[in-house]
Design a protein around this motif. Structure first.
Motif: not given
Length: 215
Positions: A199-203
Motif C-alpha cells: 500500500d505504501l509503495l502504491i501511495a
C-alpha cells in the motif's frame, strides 16, 4: 558538477559507453531534448564511432534516446504521459521486489533501507543529496530482491526518475515528507508487513506522479 562525458578509463565497449551516456542523461549533463552528435561524443569519450553507435543503440532500445528521421538522435523529453507510464512500470517492479524480499530475511532488508533513510534525514537542507538518497533507497530495494531481471528493468526507469526528480525538489517544503514516506516503507518491510508495504509503495508512486504532472 560531475562530468560523465569524458575519456573512458578502461577498454571501450558498447556497454561501458551506454552506461556513461545513461549516467549523463540521468544527472542532467545531457538534458531532455538534446541532440547527440556522434563526432563530438566520440571525441569527448575517446572512442571510435562504431562502439559509440552500438552504445547509443542500446539506449534507444531502452527508450532513453529517440531517433527522429532526417534529424538524428535526441534525449527523450518526459511528458506527463511518460511520467505516469514510467512510475507505473517502477511501481510494478518495486512491488514485485518487496514481495520477494518478504520471502527472505525481511528484517535485515528493512534495516538496510532504514540506514539510507537515516542518511536522508541527516542530509536535510540539501535537496540534491536527499534526491540522490531517495533514488539509492529504491535501487537498494530492488537489489535486495536478488532478481537480475527486476534490477535490469529497474535501471532504465531509475535513469528516467533522475531526469524528473529534481523537478520535485521545490514541491516539498522540507525533506521530512520524503524521509517519513521512506521510513514507513522501510519499517513495514522490516516488520514483514507485506500488505502495508504494498500500500505504501502504491501511495508513494501516486504522490510522485501527482507532484510531477501538476507542474
Amino acid at each position: 558538477m560531475t562530468s560523465y562525458i569524458e575519456p573512458l578509463a578502461q577498454e571501450s565497449t558498447p556497454s561501458i559507453i551506454a552506461d556513461k551516456l545513461r549516467k549523463a542523461i540521468g544527472h542532467g549533463e545531457l538534458k531532455p531534448g538534446t541532440q547527440l552528435g556522434e563526432a563530438d561524443l566520440a571525441r569527448k569519450l575517446g572512442v571510435s564511432r562504431g562502439p559509440l553507435r552500438e552504445g547509443m543503440q542500446r539506449l534507444t532500445q531502452e527508450g532513453l534516446l529517440v531517433a527522429i528521421r532526417n534529424r538524428g538522435l535526441f534525449v527523450i523529453d518526459m511528458t506527463a504521459d511518460d511520467v505516469q507510464d514510467m512510475y507505473l512500470a517502477r511501481e510494478a517492479i518495486e512491488r514485485a521486489a518487496a514481495r520477494k524480499i518478504m520471502l527472505g530475511d525481511h528484517k535485515a532488508a528493512g534495516e538496510q533501507l532504514l540506514a539510507i533513510v537515516h542518511e536522508m534525514a541527516a542530509a536535510e537542507g540539501d535537496p540534491a543529496a536527499v534526491g540522490e538518497l531517495d533514488i539509492a533507497f529504491h535501487e537498494r530495494l530492488v537489489e535486495l530482491a536478488a532478481s537480475s531481471r527486476l534490477s535490469r528493468m529497474h535501471r532504465t526507469y531509475i535513469t528516467e526518475t533522475r531526469m524528473c526528480i529534481h523537478a520535485l525538489e521545490e514541491t516539498y517544503t522540507t525533506s521530512e515528507v520524503r524521509v517519513g514516506e521512506h521510513e514507513r516503507l522501510a519499517e513495514a518491510i522490516r516488520n514483514g508487513d507485506g500488505l502495508h508495504a504494498d500500500d505504501l509503495l502504491i501511495a508513494h508512486m501516486d504522490d510522485a506522479i501527482a507532484r510531477l504532472t501538476s507542474r
